[in-house]
Design an enzyme around this catalytic site. Structure first.
Site, mmCIF file in Angstrom:
data_model
loop_
_atom_site.group_PDB
_atom_site.id
_atom_site.type_symbol
_atom_site.label_atom_id
_atom_site.label_comp_id
_atom_site.label_asym_id
_atom_site.label_seq_id
_atom_site.Cartn_x
_atom_site.Cartn_y
_atom_site.Cartn_z
ATOM 1 N N ASP A 84 -9.435 8.540 2.228
ATOM 2 C CA ASP A 84 -9.437 7.089 2.383
ATOM 3 C C ASP A 84 -10.521 6.401 1.569
ATOM 4 O O ASP A 84 -10.620 5.182 1.579
ATOM 5 C CB ASP A 84 -9.637 6.712 3.859
ATOM 6 C CG ASP A 84 -11.099 6.874 4.299
ATOM 7 O OD1 ASP A 84 -11.766 7.781 3.754
ATOM 8 O OD2 ASP A 84 -11.556 6.100 5.155
ATOM 9 N N ASP A 94 -9.759 15.127 4.063
ATOM 10 C CA ASP A 94 -11.165 14.772 3.873
ATOM 11 C C ASP A 94 -11.765 14.520 5.255
ATOM 12 O O ASP A 94 -11.064 14.066 6.169
ATOM 13 C CB ASP A 94 -11.273 13.521 3.002
ATOM 14 C CG ASP A 94 -12.721 13.183 2.687
ATOM 15 O OD1 ASP A 94 -13.393 14.047 2.098
ATOM 16 O OD2 ASP A 94 -13.160 12.089 3.044
ATOM 17 N N CYS A 136 -11.373 7.019 -31.420
ATOM 18 C CA CYS A 136 -10.208 6.878 -30.532
ATOM 19 C C CYS A 136 -8.922 6.754 -31.339
ATOM 20 O O CYS A 136 -7.913 7.416 -31.038
ATOM 21 C CB CYS A 136 -10.370 5.645 -29.635
ATOM 22 S SG CYS A 136 -11.761 5.730 -28.493
ATOM 23 N N CYS A 162 30.528 3.364 -9.551
ATOM 24 C CA CYS A 162 30.358 4.814 -9.437
ATOM 25 C C CYS A 162 29.182 5.261 -10.295
ATOM 26 O O CYS A 162 28.564 4.457 -10.999
ATOM 27 C CB CYS A 162 31.627 5.560 -9.841
ATOM 28 S SG CYS A 162 32.014 5.430 -11.603
#
Length: 818
Positions: A706, A507, A26, A91
């Site tokens: 979901d 889905d 890694c 601004c």
């Protein structure tokens, strides 16, 4: 003006915390990714501390690019984030100055400043920089930071600023009115009572409070801009009004130096007054843009009735803890998220879900903080309190969305960065032209006063504020209105992308259907008892987390069957479950699993086809690879599904359905929902691939789901829409969250996005068109043709009106109805 230019070879050192490194491979992967960047001279990756120390050339590579390389290598950069409420910004250039100050701090990976809300969201590495350093940097740039945070802080800042603004504006009006009256009356009959010299001295004295007290905020702002090597709106106002005032002061104090006795104290005083008036009206309008989210915060009751030792006692809501029992009477708001222990009533949950129909509440029902108990007394046990309630989470989510920037806003920021210098250049060039050439070519009277009028008009009419407010005000109102309607948009970028959608994927389970499957058919083969079939199927599914598993378990429990715990249980993704019960292998799953194990289905093939054509999912059960029977599991389609699909199609979108079910079941559900395009037998891991395939063809895709299996597809999609009844991981992956479980929220999200983006386009067009047209007119291009010259006072009024119109146009989104 702007940021300091970095020279090549100017080295910096960054320490970046990294998550997800587990071994030497890694660290090598991270090092390779970093070293591949041009400008990196040295990198050291420490696995023990999970930190990368990098030396790099700041002119060639940024910290943000280093972090991006790490993330592209498949690792996560650990960041801290804080939201600060900044005061004193007027601004777009002010917001850019604060951003630059924060981004220049070593350890800050990104800062986004929203002018409309006055909030700065800063992402940083807490091992290198702290919150105190961020605040000091903002203060060093000339701005302030409020101690409170979030919407409450913004509300406090706005009320304080409005109060101070009214006092300053009142003083300016009190002195500007007599200045204007005396100036206009100077040429009238009977106005000779005052000599020109006396009149000028009176005007000079009257103008001092307006110019240097009422106008001090603009001098302070211009000084801050100068320190930051920028020019902003304050710079334009100060330069314009000071030019007019100084010229007039010279005429008054040294009359021999200037031939004319005409002064412009009225111009300077009225400009400052009009600009103050415009800013006050703009601030009032901006305050109302976030009233939706402020209103949500106010819904949480301040007190609650807690049961202590069997007695009822009123306590502050902040004292409530998880597990407390609370009494909620009719008409009262629920102070916490919780479960009904006893009582029966209905609740108005529209403030959270956007649904106006009351929801019945009985023992075991969930209630949400901020909702209204309507009819009966409820005893509620708290499950979430304070900042953890659903309502509080919604407020935080919307606050976060309002602090982000849409891609189109970055374009406006770039324009704003060059805008003021360009205006200054135009004003100086016009002054020089009319002094040297214009006054010699056309009859303008005295050259210096005429040219000065043009110079002041250009400076005052130019409005970078409208440009800076065009996008953030629309986003603040749009996201706030969405929250009121139960549609939570997590970031401005999602809001911008949503209006470009071409395809929406739904889905099946839990999205198109209710997500509560029930066993409707139980059929055992000859010689097998239905009770034994259901008992074995329920025992095999025990402990698994699939919706079909729960349906089978529930069916067995409803019949009072005692389920056994499998000795061994293995979930087979996309196929079913294999378990060992009483020493024998039991299989429960779909046709794919049966075929893989060589189970003969010829006796039930016709029945399977019939059930699938009725829209049921057929679950097969076998023991020792011998078929025992089948279960038909059905799910009710949402009543609004067909209407929603029709509306989405009317909006010009392709609507698709994804499901792991077989083609016949998918066809049955798709027909009921009027969906013409579906993909069946999709493995959970392949859903993201379907999304990616569509994206590769140029489609802009929204994925609506979901469940936990949807999370990768939600993350892959251009817009991930998570239904509010789903799991936490799905909500994390979604860019948009539908708080309730009504599919109409999808249509609301798309329409709101389109309407919000239309307002952004209108605002940007107005801001750019106004400045493009106004500056040439102020420069006198019409004078040679018409003899008409724009008064600087009219220019100030137009400038104030342009900002107000942009905010007012965005505020119309509050009227949006799905």
């Amino acid at each position: 003006m702007g940021q300091r230019i970095l020279k090549e070879g100017e080295e910096a050192e960054a320490a970046i915390r990294i998550k997800g490194m587990h071994c030497a491979t890694c660290t090598a992967a991270v090092k390779d990714a970093i070293d591949a960047l041009d400008g990196v001279s040295e990198s050291k990756i420490n696995l023990a501390t999970e930190k990368a120390t990098i030396r790099y050339d700041r002119a060639k590579v940024t910290r943000g690019r280093l972090e991006e390389a790490i993330e592209n290598a498949g690792y996560e950069v650990a960041r801290d984030e804080v939201t600060l409420t900044v005061s004193g910004m007027h601004c777009a250039t002010c917001a850019l100055a604060v951003e630059d100050a924060l981004n220049a701090i070593p350890g800050v990976s990104g800062a986004s400043v929203n002018l409309a809300t006055g909030r700065a969201v800063v992402s940083f590495d807490s091992t290198q920089v702290g919150k105190v350093d961020l605040i000091r940097s903002i203060e060093a740039a000339g701005y302030g930071v409020l101690g409170a945070e979030g919407v409450a802080a913004e509300k406090l800042a706005r009320s304080q600023e409005l109060k101070e603004g009214v006092q300053t504006l009142t003083l300016a009006i009190v002195f500007a009115l007599p200045i204007a009256v005396i100036s206009m009356a100077s040429g009238a009959v009977g106005a000779d009572a005052l000599s020109a010299s006396t009149r000028n001295w009176v005007l000079l004295l009257l103008s001092l409070p307006v110019q240097f007290y009422a106008g001090r905020r603009y001098y302070n702002g211009a000084y801050r801009a100068l320190v930051n090597r920028r020019a902003n709106m304050d710079s334009l106002v100060v330069l314009g009004t000071s030019s007019a005032w100084i010229y007039s002061a010279v005429v008054t104090l040294l009359p021999a130096v200037v031939a004319s006795q005409e002064v412009y104290f009225d111009t300077a005083a009225v400009i400052i007054t009009l600009v103050l008036l415009g800013k006050h009206l703009e601030l009032r309008a901006r305050s109302s843009t976030s009233e939706a989210i402020v209103g949500l915060m106010d819904l949480q009751p301040s007190t609650a009735t807690r049961i202590e030792g069997g007695m009822e006692r009123e306590v502050p809501a902040e004292e409530l803890a998880i597990g407390d029992d609370i009494v909620v009477r009719p008409g009262e708001r629920v102070p916490v998220d919780g479960t009904v222990v006893s009582g029966q009533s209905s609740a108005d949950e529209s403030v959270v879900t956007g649904e106006s129909i009351p929801v019945e509440k009985v023992a075991g029902s969930q209630v949400l903080g901020g909702t209204v108990n309507l009819t009966g007394v409820l005893k509620v046990r708290a499950t979430r309190v304070g900042a953890e309630t659903t309502l509080s989470q919604i407020v935080r989510l919307v606050e976060g969305a309002q602090a982000t920037k849409a891609p189109i806003e970055r374009y406006a920021d770039v324009v704003a960065g060059y805008f003021v210098p360009a205006v200054l250049t135009a004003a100086v060039a016009s002054l020089a032209f009319w002094l040297a050439i214009g006054s010699q070519t056309w009859d303008v009277g005295e050259a210096l006063p005429f040219s000065l009028t043009i110079f002041v008009a250009i400076l005052v009419i130019a409005c970078p504020c409208a440009l800076g407010l065009a996008t953030p005000t629309a986003i603040v109102v749009g996201t706030g209105r969405g929250a009121q309607l139960g549609v939570l948009i997590k970031d401005a970028e999602a809001l911008e992308r949503a209006h470009k959608l071409t395809t929406i994927i739904l889905d099946k389970t839990g999205t198109i259907t209710m997500g509560v499957p029930r066993v409707m058919v139980i059929e055992a083969v000859e010689g097998v008892d239905e009770t034994e079939l259901l008992s074995l199927a329920g025992s095999t599914e025990r402990g698994t987390n699939h919706v079909l598993s729960k349906a089978i378990e529930s069916a067995a429990e409803e019949r009072g069957l005692k389920l056994r715990t499998p000795e061994v249980s293995t979930v087979l993704p996309g196929e079913g479950v294999s378990a060992v019960i009483d020493g024998r292998e039991v299989l429960v799953g779909n046709r794919k699993l049966a075929n893989a194990r060589g189970i003969d289905l010829s006796a039930v093939e016709a029945r399977i086809r019939q059930l699938e054509e009725d829209g049921m999912t057929v679950v097969l059960c076998a023991k020792e690879e011998k078929l025992l029977g089948l279960l038909g599991v059905g799910d009710t389609i949402r009543e609004e599904a067909r209407e929603v699909v029709s509306e989405l199609r009317a909006l010009g979108m392709r609507v698709m359905m994804l499901t792991g079910d077989n083609a016949r079941t998918a066809q049955a559900i798709a027909s009921k929902a009027d969906i013409r395009d579906f993909t069946a037998e999709v493995m959970p891991a392949d859903k993201a691939g379907v999304v990616s395939s569509l994206q590769s063809k140029g489609e802009v895709v929204a994925m609506v789901g979901d469940g936990i299996n949807d999370a990768p597809a939600l993350a892959q999609a251009d817009i991930g829409v998570a239904m509010g009844g789903g799991t936490d991981i799905a909500l994390e992956a979604g860019n948009v969250v539908i708080v309730g479980e009504n599919l109409r929220g999808i249509v609301t999200a798309v329409k709101l996005s389109k309407r919000t983006f239309a307002k952004i386009r209108q605002n940007l067009f107005w801001a750019l068109a106004y400045n493009t047209a106004a500056i040439p007119i102020a420069a006198g291009v019409l004078y040679p043709l018409t003899g008409w010259l724009l008064s600087p006072m009219l220019a100030a009024g137009a400038m104030a009106l342009s900002s107000i119109s942009v905010v007012a146009n965005a505020s119309l989104l509050k009227r949006f109805k799905p």
